[in-house]
Design a protein around this motif. Structure first.
Motif, PDB file in Angstrom:
ATOM      1  N   SER A  25       1.090  -1.039  -0.257  1.00 26.20           N
ATOM      2  CA  SER A  25       0.001   0.020  -0.381  1.00 26.20           C
ATOM      3  C   SER A  25       0.861   1.393   0.065  1.00 26.20           C
ATOM      4  N   SER A  26       1.709   1.333   0.837  1.00 30.98           N
ATOM      5  CA  SER A  26       3.030   2.290   0.769  1.00 30.98           C
ATOM      6  C   SER A  26       3.033   2.934  -0.881  1.00 30.98           C
ATOM      7  N   ILE A  27       3.945   1.813  -0.982  1.00 34.51           N
ATOM      8  CA  ILE A  27       4.227   1.814  -2.810  1.00 34.51           C
ATOM      9  C   ILE A  27       3.568   2.598  -3.212  1.00 34.51           C
ATOM     10  N   TYR A  28       1.854   2.010  -3.565  1.00 35.48           N
ATOM     11  CA  TYR A  28       1.202   2.466  -4.266  1.00 35.48           C
ATOM     12  C   TYR A  28       1.369   4.039  -3.717  1.00 35.48           C
ATOM     13  N   ALA A  29       0.996   4.886  -2.195  1.00 34.98           N
ATOM     14  CA  ALA A  29       0.577   5.645  -2.332  1.00 34.98           C
ATOM     15  C   ALA A  29       1.673   7.254  -2.180  1.00 34.98           C
ATOM     16  N   ARG A  30       3.082   6.353  -1.909  1.00 35.06           N
ATOM     17  CA  ARG A  30       4.043   7.165  -1.717  1.00 35.06           C
ATOM     18  C   ARG A  30       3.995   7.435  -3.529  1.00 35.06           C
ATOM     19  N   GLN A  31       4.102   7.032  -4.382  1.00 35.92           N
ATOM     20  CA  GLN A  31       4.220   7.276  -5.731  1.00 35.92           C
ATOM     21  C   GLN A  31       2.708   8.073  -5.903  1.00 35.92           C
ATOM     22  N   VAL A  32       1.518   8.236  -5.477  1.00 31.78           N
ATOM     23  CA  VAL A  32       0.175   9.037  -5.953  1.00 31.78           C
ATOM     24  C   VAL A  32       0.706  10.078  -5.093  1.00 31.78           C
ATOM     25  N   ILE A  33       0.905  10.601  -4.321  1.00 36.22           N
ATOM     26  CA  ILE A  33       1.242  11.798  -3.557  1.00 36.22           C
ATOM     27  C   ILE A  33       2.158  13.245  -4.439  1.00 36.22           C
ATOM     28  N   HIS A  34       3.301  11.733  -4.884  1.00 36.98           N
ATOM     29  CA  HIS A  34       3.984  12.561  -5.770  1.00 36.98           C
ATOM     30  C   HIS A  34       4.358  12.784  -7.600  1.00 36.98           C
ATOM     31  N   MET A  35       2.776  11.916  -7.678  1.00 41.13           N
ATOM     32  CA  MET A  35       2.219  12.498  -9.079  1.00 41.13           C
ATOM     33  C   MET A  35       0.834  13.330  -9.268  1.00 41.13           C
ATOM     34  N   VAL A  36      -0.103  13.327  -7.860  1.00 41.37           N
ATOM     35  CA  VAL A  36      -0.594  14.272  -8.014  1.00 41.37           C
ATOM     36  C   VAL A  36      -0.038  15.831  -7.809  1.00 41.37           C
ATOM     37  N   TYR A  37       1.207  16.068  -6.864  1.00 42.39           N
ATOM     38  CA  TYR A  37       1.428  17.092  -6.881  1.00 42.39           C
ATOM     39  C   TYR A  37       2.477  17.586  -8.068  1.00 42.39           C
ATOM     40  N   GLN A  38       2.693  16.370  -8.904  1.00 39.24           N
ATOM     41  CA  GLN A  38       3.223  16.954 -10.100  1.00 39.24           C
ATOM     42  C   GLN A  38       1.748  17.388 -11.202  1.00 39.24           C
ATOM     43  N   TYR A  39       0.852  16.623 -10.932  1.00 40.35           N
ATOM     44  CA  TYR A  39       0.055  16.185 -12.731  1.00 40.35           C
ATOM     45  C   TYR A  39      -1.331  17.475 -12.456  1.00 40.35           C
ATOM     46  N   LEU A  40      -1.411  17.680 -11.479  1.00 40.74           N
ATOM     47  CA  LEU A  40      -3.161  18.036 -10.895  1.00 40.74           C
ATOM     48  C   LEU A  40      -2.884  20.155 -11.403  1.00 40.74           C
ATOM     49  N   PRO A  41      -1.895  19.800 -10.541  1.00 35.94           N
ATOM     50  CA  PRO A  41      -2.129  22.187 -11.057  1.00 35.94           C
ATOM     51  C   PRO A  41      -1.762  21.743 -12.775  1.00 35.94           C
ATOM     52  N   GLN A  42      -1.460  20.687 -13.583  1.00 34.05           N
ATOM     53  CA  GLN A  42      -1.258  21.777 -14.696  1.00 34.05           C
ATOM     54  C   GLN A  42      -3.278  20.752 -15.475  1.00 34.05           C
ATOM     55  N   VAL A  43      -3.332  20.310 -14.556  1.00 34.35           N
ATOM     56  CA  VAL A  43      -4.755  19.803 -15.073  1.00 34.35           C
ATOM     57  C   VAL A  43      -5.839  21.356 -14.457  1.00 34.35           C
ATOM     58  N   HIS A  44      -5.294  22.029 -13.658  1.00 34.99           N
ATOM     59  CA  HIS A  44      -5.668  22.554 -13.835  1.00 34.99           C
ATOM     60  C   HIS A  44      -5.586  24.675 -14.379  1.00 34.99           C
ATOM     61  N   GLN A  45      -4.219  24.133 -14.829  1.00 30.29           N
ATOM     62  CA  GLN A  45      -4.030  25.464 -15.907  1.00 30.29           C
ATOM     63  C   GLN A  45      -4.628  25.489 -17.348  1.00 30.29           C
ATOM     64  N   LYS A  46      -4.865  24.018 -17.476  1.00 32.84           N
ATOM     65  CA  LYS A  46      -4.881  23.476 -19.136  1.00 32.84           C
ATOM     66  C   LYS A  46      -5.924  21.973 -18.573  1.00 32.84           C
ATOM     67  N   THR A  47      -7.791  22.181 -18.262  1.00 29.13           N
ATOM     68  CA  THR A  47      -8.421  20.967 -18.013  1.00 29.13           C
ATOM     69  C   THR A  47      -8.305  19.923 -19.181  1.00 29.13           C
ATOM     70  N   ASN A  48      -8.205  20.022 -20.251  1.00 34.26           N
ATOM     71  CA  ASN A  48      -7.776  19.202 -21.713  1.00 34.26           C
ATOM     72  C   ASN A  48      -6.426  18.840 -21.836  1.00 34.26           C
ATOM     73  N   ASN A  49      -5.705  18.808 -20.647  1.00 31.51           N
ATOM     74  CA  ASN A  49      -4.363  18.447 -21.103  1.00 31.51           C
ATOM     75  C   ASN A  49      -4.838  16.590 -20.908  1.00 31.51           C
ATOM     76  N   LEU A  50      -4.714  16.565 -21.877  1.00 31.62           N
ATOM     77  CA  LEU A  50      -5.188  14.402 -22.150  1.00 31.62           C
ATOM     78  C   LEU A  50      -3.615  13.630 -21.180  1.00 31.62           C
ATOM     79  N   GLN A  51      -2.622  14.641 -21.268  1.00 31.29           N
ATOM     80  CA  GLN A  51      -1.426  13.687 -20.444  1.00 31.29           C
ATOM     81  C   GLN A  51      -1.335  13.748 -19.118  1.00 31.29           C
ATOM     82  N   ALA A  52      -1.773  14.971 -18.676  1.00 25.10           N
ATOM     83  CA  ALA A  52      -2.237  15.197 -17.102  1.00 25.10           C
ATOM     84  C   ALA A  52      -3.313  14.477 -16.761  1.00 25.10           C
ATOM     85  N   ARG A  53      -3.631  14.260 -17.460  1.00 29.49           N
ATOM     86  CA  ARG A  53      -5.433  13.683 -16.973  1.00 29.49           C
ATOM     87  C   ARG A  53      -5.387  12.370 -16.972  1.00 29.49           C
TER      88      ARG A  53
END
Length: 439
Positions: A254-282
């Motif tokens: 569970s930690s392997i998944y959780a830690r990767q998710v924390i890193h990914m959300v921190y990186q990619y959610l702001p990209q969706v915020h900037q451009k909602t149709n950013n397919l890669q970030a989605r």
């Protein structure tokens, strides 16, 4: 089974958990621990959907399943009145039409699904002699479908299924989940949350029999989600990962998944915020949502969700928004406890914070401050009074009582008293933090 249900009910109360902590070296607890492990199934089961389709065009996987082995005859499609007006549901029905499969659509799902919605789904399913459930949407549609599957199989009212693995019969119809959001993780879990309309209590149903059989996480279906809702569910994903990592039931997997998710959300959610149709970030957020669901399906959650469920049950607040606001206040209060502080400090590393040469307390404070700054950058309100006006003292007390009974709090790194939960609610209403200082 009766003893099991009584014990899991007692676990919701702090006095029971405190007694177990106090007597953890006794012969009773020595015998009890193996039983708990068997009941909670944490040590030997890591449950996930049988088939998972991830990425762009993943919805076409339903065509392959029907062609090879699924053989649906008349599924009930469960969705909401907004999605039914878009092309999203058509993407699913087109796969069924290829094989001349008849279907029925129920589009009455609302946020924070209620017992009445579950009952309506059951009636429609029985009336039309359906043979499968396909939920299209976010957590509300999925939870409603999973709740209905329990009623249809076990022939009892939905209120009877609150708790852990209380069903006797395995679900007999396929449960297919098609995500249109990247946040709830419901498609990857054996958890459903249903609001009791009579008491306004959000019931948490944790049952191995409602694990979806098939999950579709197609990021193209998520492009139409407005930016505001995208941020709410995106931070919900982050909360799932953080609480799974802090959980007393966390494991290496569970930690392997959780830690990767924390890193990914921190990186990619702001990209969706900037451009909602950013397919890669989605697409990255779709993967993050799935992995977060896998993490908390194994490790469970914590008091952020307990407080959030009570709040949403009282004020019908969107689940992701409630979690996003409450997260820093719960973490801030947990800094009173060394065990929680140590765990929170480590989360900062997965956010990419440089904490070298700092004490654990300072690392933990930096982590919470970074999370506050992160949610603020996504235009998420900072306190409950920004979204709910005139929260009464009476409601705060009622919500605290409900939060203490919520199943999610059992795995929190520390156990709060009702008085402490009231304090956290008051802090979240006023925007006050006990330990951290905001710039």
């Amino acid at each position: 089974m009766f003893i099991y249900r009584v014990f899991t009910t007692l676990l919701k109360y702090k006095v029971t958990r405190k007694m177990l902590q106090f007597t953890k070296k006794s012969r009773l607890c020595h015998l009890l621990v193996p039983m708990l492990r068997e009941w909670y199934e944490k040590d030997f089961i890591f449950q996930y959907p049988t088939v998972t389709f991830l990425g762009n065009k993943a919805v076409t996987g339903l065509d392959l399943l029907q062609k090879d082995n699924l053989m649906l005859h008349k599924p009930l499609i469960i969705t909401d009145p907004v999605l039914i007006k878009t092309n999203v549901v058509n993407e699913v029905t087109n796969q069924l039409k290829k094989h001349n499969v008849n279907y029925v659509i129920y589009d009455g799902v609302q946020p924070n699904p209620t017992t009445a919605i579950v009952e309506n789904i059951v009636l429609i399913y029985q009336k039309n002699q359906c043979d499968a459930l396909i939920s299209v949407g976010g957590g509300s549609a999925h939870d409603a479908a999973k709740g209905a599957s329990l009623v249809l199989t076990n022939h009892k009212p939905i209120r009877k299924f609150q708790g852990l693995n209380v069903t006797k019969n395995a679900v007999i119809m396929p449960i297919i989940v098609v995500n249109t959001t990247a946040g709830t993780g419901s498609g990857a879990t054996n958890v459903a949350v249903i609001t009791d309309e009579l008491t306004h209590f959000k019931m948490t149903l944790v049952d191995k029999n409602i694990q979806p059989h098939i999950l579709v996480d197609d990021s193209e279906l998520m492009l139409g989600l407005p930016v505001k809702q995208s941020m709410w569910v995106g931070v919900d994903t982050l909360v799932h990962a953080i609480e799974a990592e802090l959980s007393t039931s966390s494991s290496l997997i569970s930690s392997i998944y959780a830690r990767q998710v924390i890193h990914m959300v921190y990186q990619y959610l702001p990209q969706v915020h900037q451009k909602t149709n950013n397919l890669q970030a989605r697409e990255k957020m779709a993967y993050a949502e799935f992995m977060a669901g896998m993490a908390f399906n194994s490790a469970s959650l914590g008091f952020v969700h307990s407080l959030s469920h009570a709040l949403s049950g009282t004020y019908d607040t969107p689940h992701g928004l409630a979690n996003a606001i409450l997260l820093p206040y719960v973490l801030d209060y947990e800094l009173r406890y060394y065990k929680a502080t140590t765990k929170i400090a480590k989360i900062g590393n997965f956010l990419g914070i440089d904490n070298s040469n700092l004490s654990e307390m300072e690392q933990a404070k930096n982590c919470i401050q970074a999370l506050v700054k992160f949610t603020k950058s996504l235009d998420i309100p900072m306190k409950l009074s920004d979204i709910i006006t005139n929260i009464s003292r009476r409601d705060i007390k009622h919500m605290a009582t409900k939060a203490m009974k919520d199943f999610c709090g059992i795995s929190n790194p520390v156990q709060f008293s009702r008085r402490e939960v009231i304090r956290i609610y008051k802090n979240a209403i006023s925007g006050k933090f006990d330990n951290i200082l905001l710039n």
